[in-house]
Design a protein around this motif. Structure first.
Motif: not given
Lengths: 140, 134
Positions: B48, B52, B55-57, B89, B103-108, B129, B132
């Motif tokens: 986790k 997280l 996700d924030s990075a 992800n 645990y999954s994360f949403f930041n691509n 990303y 890109e």
């Protein structure tokens, strides 16, 4: 009289061990319940998601990025939303993710819903209130 | 003689009683500490935490994570490289063969992770990303 005292001591030691067992079982149960419960980070996750959305919707000077719409939202904001997430952004009409999760908001702990309002300026320097709903529907 | 025998008896009983109590407390404390630092708890915690962090990075960020307690808890024949895997992800932390937490994360983003043997820490590099060009 001395014999009665000895009998009393035997009964006391039995009760003493019974108390020890009860205390041990109680402490063990508390520890198992406490460490058996998962770390629930869904609220933090929903907050991070909203921060990313706000970063995406705003330009460097704090004005609204008007290019974003429901079709290009995930691509422009570099997000991957599976069935465990749901997003709603007003007034853009952006709705992404698993729509069904929204029905569970406020009903138990199966989902965590976070709402935030953000103020941004549009091209004509008018205040725009953006309402963001972020739902995380993972297991805790 | 009888009085001395009685006094010795009382002392012995009390000493045994105290020793038994200490043994009982030690067993209880051992149980608590074993549960607190268990591999399953650490797997969940780090999965986790890493999700997280990702996700924030943002791209070009480099994150160094100290997982010393997890490294100490892993199975001895479990390779350090297999502890953290990031795929599609999803972050998976495994400290033993029959275990693991995902645990999954949403930041691509594209994440490169490796274990820095010199520093003894896990390093996560957010490359770019996804989709890109560099």
């Amino acid at each position: 009289m001395n014999n009665w005292n000895k009998r009393g001591e035997k009964y006391l030691s039995v009760y003493w061990f019974a108390i020890l067992v009860i205390v041990a079982v109680g402490i063990s149960a508390m520890v198992i319940i406490f460490y058996g419960k998962p770390y629930d980070v869904r609220e933090i996750e929903a907050g991070i998601l909203i921060n990313k959305i706000v970063d995406c919707l705003s330009n460097a000077d704090g004005t609204l990025n008007a290019e974003i719409n429901n079709e290009n939202f995930l691509n422009k904001c570099h997000l991957v939303l599976g069935d465990e997430y749901y997003l709603e952004i007003d007034p853009f009409g952006i709705k992404q993710g698993n729509f069904n999760l929204k029905d569970y908001c406020g009903k138990g702990e199966s989902v965590v819903c976070v709402k935030r309002n953000v103020y941004l300026l549009d091209e004509e320097n008018r205040e725009v209130i953006i309402k963001i709903l972020s739902v995380v529907g993972k297991d805790a | 003689m009888r009085k001395r025998f009685k006094k010795a008896n009382i002392l012995t009983e009390n000493v045994i009683f105290i020793i038994l109590n200490l043994v009982f407390l030690s067993i209880l404390l051992l149980f608590v500490f074993s549960k607190a630092g268990g591999a399953a708890v650490l797997e969940e915690k780090y999965a986790k935490q890493i999700a997280l962090i990702i996700d924030s990075a943002k791209p070009e960020m480099k994150i160094v994570l100290d997982m010393e307690d997890a490294l100490g808890k892993r199975d001895k024949n479990w390779d350090v490289k297999n502890i953290v895997t990031i795929d599609n992800n999803i972050v998976t932390v495994k400290l033993r063969e029959k275990g693991g937490y995902s645990y999954s994360f949403f930041n691509n983003v594209e994440v490169i992770d490796y274990f820095d043997k010199e520093g003894g820490k896990y390093v996560f590099t957010i490359k770019k990303y996804c989709g890109e060009n560099e």
